[in-house]
Design a protein around this motif. Structure first.
Motif, PDB file in Angstrom:
ATOM      1  N   SER A 105      97.869  -4.045   2.175  1.00 37.40           N
ATOM      2  CA  SER A 105      97.797  -5.127   1.187  1.00 37.40           C
ATOM      3  C   SER A 105      98.690  -6.268   1.661  1.00 37.40           C
ATOM      4  CB  SER A 105      98.230  -4.644  -0.203  1.00 37.40           C
ATOM      5  OG  SER A 105      99.597  -4.298  -0.191  1.00 37.40           O
ATOM      6  N   GLY A 106      98.484  -7.421   1.053  1.00 37.02           N
ATOM      7  CA  GLY A 106      99.341  -8.556   1.315  1.00 37.02           C
ATOM      8  C   GLY A 106      99.008  -9.373   2.553  1.00 37.02           C
ATOM      9  N   LEU A 107      97.941  -9.020   3.266  1.00 38.93           N
ATOM     10  CA  LEU A 107      97.567  -9.810   4.441  1.00 38.93           C
ATOM     11  C   LEU A 107      96.816 -11.056   3.997  1.00 38.93           C
ATOM     12  CD1 LEU A 107      96.324  -6.973   6.834  1.00 38.93           C
ATOM     13  CD2 LEU A 107      98.602  -8.007   6.697  1.00 38.93           C
ATOM     14  N   ASN A 108      97.037 -12.151   4.709  1.00 37.21           N
ATOM     15  CA  ASN A 108      96.307 -13.376   4.378  1.00 37.21           C
ATOM     16  C   ASN A 108      95.075 -13.496   5.274  1.00 37.21           C
ATOM     17  OD1 ASN A 108      97.105 -14.674   6.850  1.00 37.21           O
ATOM     18  ND2 ASN A 108      99.052 -15.227   5.904  1.00 37.21           N
ATOM     19  N   SER A 109      94.266 -14.501   5.025  1.00 32.90           N
ATOM     20  CA  SER A 109      93.012 -14.623   5.783  1.00 32.90           C
ATOM     21  C   SER A 109      93.263 -14.880   7.263  1.00 32.90           C
ATOM     22  CB  SER A 109      92.103 -15.691   5.173  1.00 32.90           C
ATOM     23  OG  SER A 109      92.736 -16.944   5.185  1.00 32.90           O
ATOM     24  N   ALA A 110      94.346 -15.561   7.611  1.00 34.88           N
ATOM     25  CA  ALA A 110      94.662 -15.786   9.028  1.00 34.88           C
ATOM     26  C   ALA A 110      95.002 -14.463   9.726  1.00 34.88           C
ATOM     27  CB  ALA A 110      95.817 -16.776   9.170  1.00 34.88           C
ATOM     28  N   GLU A 111      95.736 -13.606   9.040  1.00 31.19           N
ATOM     29  CA  GLU A 111      96.082 -12.295   9.624  1.00 31.19           C
ATOM     30  C   GLU A 111      94.838 -11.427   9.783  1.00 31.19           C
ATOM     31  OE1 GLU A 111     100.576 -11.442   8.089  1.00 31.19           O
ATOM     32  OE2 GLU A 111      99.040 -11.734   6.527  1.00 31.19           O
ATOM     33  N   LEU A 112      93.965 -11.455   8.786  1.00 29.15           N
ATOM     34  CA  LEU A 112      92.718 -10.691   8.899  1.00 29.15           C
ATOM     35  C   LEU A 112      91.831 -11.263   9.987  1.00 29.15           C
ATOM     36  CD1 LEU A 112      91.833 -10.002   5.158  1.00 29.15           C
ATOM     37  CD2 LEU A 112      92.877  -8.450   6.816  1.00 29.15           C
ATOM     38  N   SER A 113      91.775 -12.577  10.097  1.00 25.84           N
ATOM     39  CA  SER A 113      90.989 -13.213  11.157  1.00 25.84           C
ATOM     40  C   SER A 113      91.508 -12.794  12.535  1.00 25.84           C
ATOM     41  CB  SER A 113      91.040 -14.739  11.025  1.00 25.84           C
ATOM     42  OG  SER A 113      90.393 -15.143   9.849  1.00 25.84           O
ATOM     43  N   ALA A 114      92.812 -12.704  12.668  1.00 21.60           N
ATOM     44  CA  ALA A 114      93.400 -12.270  13.939  1.00 21.60           C
ATOM     45  C   ALA A 114      93.004 -10.830  14.265  1.00 21.60           C
ATOM     46  CB  ALA A 114      94.920 -12.416  13.901  1.00 21.60           C
ATOM     47  N   LYS A 115      92.944  -9.976  13.245  1.00 16.46           N
ATOM     48  CA  LYS A 115      92.508  -8.588  13.463  1.00 16.46           C
ATOM     49  C   LYS A 115      91.064  -8.552  13.961  1.00 16.46           C
ATOM     50  CE  LYS A 115      95.276  -6.004  10.097  1.00 16.46           C
ATOM     51  NZ  LYS A 115      95.649  -4.785  10.804  1.00 16.46           N
ATOM     52  N   ILE A 116      90.209  -9.340  13.328  1.00 16.74           N
ATOM     53  CA  ILE A 116      88.797  -9.373  13.733  1.00 16.74           C
ATOM     54  C   ILE A 116      88.654  -9.933  15.141  1.00 16.74           C
ATOM     55  CG2 ILE A 116      86.576 -10.505  13.255  1.00 16.74           C
ATOM     56  CD1 ILE A 116      87.065  -8.158  11.431  1.00 16.74           C
ATOM     57  N   THR A 117      89.381 -10.992  15.442  1.00 10.80           N
ATOM     58  CA  THR A 117      89.331 -11.586  16.778  1.00 10.80           C
ATOM     59  C   THR A 117      89.792 -10.586  17.828  1.00 10.80           C
ATOM     60  OG1 THR A 117      89.638 -13.799  15.890  1.00 10.80           O
ATOM     61  CG2 THR A 117      90.195 -13.487  18.207  1.00 10.80           C
ATOM     62  N   ALA A 118      90.869  -9.872  17.544  1.00 12.30           N
ATOM     63  CA  ALA A 118      91.365  -8.858  18.480  1.00 12.30           C
ATOM     64  C   ALA A 118      90.346  -7.734  18.657  1.00 12.30           C
ATOM     65  CB  ALA A 118      92.702  -8.299  17.994  1.00 12.30           C
ATOM     66  N   ALA A 119      89.675  -7.346  17.584  1.00 11.04           N
ATOM     67  CA  ALA A 119      88.655  -6.297  17.677  1.00 11.04           C
ATOM     68  C   ALA A 119      87.490  -6.746  18.545  1.00 11.04           C
ATOM     69  CB  ALA A 119      88.164  -5.914  16.281  1.00 11.04           C
ATOM     70  N   THR A 120      87.084  -7.998  18.396  1.00  9.76           N
ATOM     71  CA  THR A 120      86.004  -8.542  19.217  1.00  9.76           C
ATOM     72  C   THR A 120      86.413  -8.565  20.683  1.00  9.76           C
ATOM     73  OG1 THR A 120      85.276  -9.940  17.377  1.00  9.76           O
ATOM     74  CG2 THR A 120      84.477 -10.529  19.563  1.00  9.76           C
ATOM     75  N   GLN A 121      87.606  -9.035  20.956  1.00  8.15           N
ATOM     76  CA  GLN A 121      88.090  -9.108  22.330  1.00  8.15           C
ATOM     77  C   GLN A 121      88.208  -7.722  22.960  1.00  8.15           C
ATOM     78  OE1 GLN A 121      91.684 -11.371  21.669  1.00  8.15           O
ATOM     79  NE2 GLN A 121      90.624 -13.335  21.900  1.00  8.15           N
ATOM     80  N   TYR A 122      88.716  -6.762  22.182  1.00  9.38           N
ATOM     81  CA  TYR A 122      88.822  -5.399  22.704  1.00  9.38           C
ATOM     82  C   TYR A 122      87.429  -4.838  23.016  1.00  9.38           C
ATOM     83  CZ  TYR A 122      89.421  -0.575  23.528  1.00  9.38           C
ATOM     84  OH  TYR A 122      89.342   0.656  24.136  1.00  9.38           O
ATOM     85  N   ALA A 123      86.497  -5.013  22.103  1.00  6.53           N
ATOM     86  CA  ALA A 123      85.146  -4.482  22.311  1.00  6.53           C
ATOM     87  C   ALA A 123      84.523  -5.073  23.570  1.00  6.53           C
ATOM     88  CB  ALA A 123      84.269  -4.773  21.090  1.00  6.53           C
TER      89      ALA A 123
END
Length: 161
Positions: free
Chosen positions: A81-99
């Motif tokens: 909890s407590g993550l903002n949209s920029a932090e979530l966007s960074a998670k998604i971006t990192a997941a895309t890059q890893y994949a």
């Protein structure tokens, strides 16, 4: 990268973009909101869903398909909890890059290879693991989109308590 894996990455990236679109502009309170506020319900916040999608992809694509230890703590994904949209966007971006990097390690001949699901030991093929990651992301994208649609409007802190 072989055409199958290019197509796979394109589809995964498209799902990730839809997630990014769905979380854009939401305050933390909206990202932590769940439609039902009762213990033992199976409703998750957008923060939990995005974190869980990223953890699951890292597990299925990274650990199962490519043999890279994910260091995943699945239960922790459901307490985020407590993550903002920029932090979530960074998670998604990192997941895309890893994949993208991970899929370069695979060839079409790897798809029928059998691996063991580390949680329950069940045998799964690399192809199954990859398809499951894609299917799982798509299902939870739908949950994110529905949650966004039913958020109290406007999604401000005072209306989400």
């Amino acid at each position: 990268m072989q055409p199958f894996f290019q197509d796979y990455l394109h589809r995964l990236t498209d799902l990730h973009q839809h997630i990014l679109n769905a979380i854009q502009g939401l305050p933390v309170e909206a990202l932590d909101w769940t439609p039902i506020h009762q213990p033992d319900t199976e409703m998750n916040s957008i923060n939990v869903l995005v974190t869980h999608i990223c953890g699951s992809e890292r597990y299925w694509i990274g650990e199962i398909a490519c043999g890279d230890d994910s260091n995943r703590v699945r239960a922790a994904e459901f307490k985020v909890s407590g993550l903002n949209s920029a932090e979530l966007s960074a998670k998604i971006t990192a997941a895309t890059q890893y994949a993208e990097l991970a899929l370069q390690k695979l060839g079409i001949d790897d798809l029928p290879l059998v691996k063991s699901h580390t949680r329950d030991g069940e045998p799964v093929t690399i192809g199954w693991a990859l398809l499951h990651a894609l299917e799982h992301a798509a299902i939870h994208l739908g949950h994110i989109q529905v949650t966004r649609q039913i958020l109290p409007h406007p999604p401000q802190a005072s209306s989400l308590r």
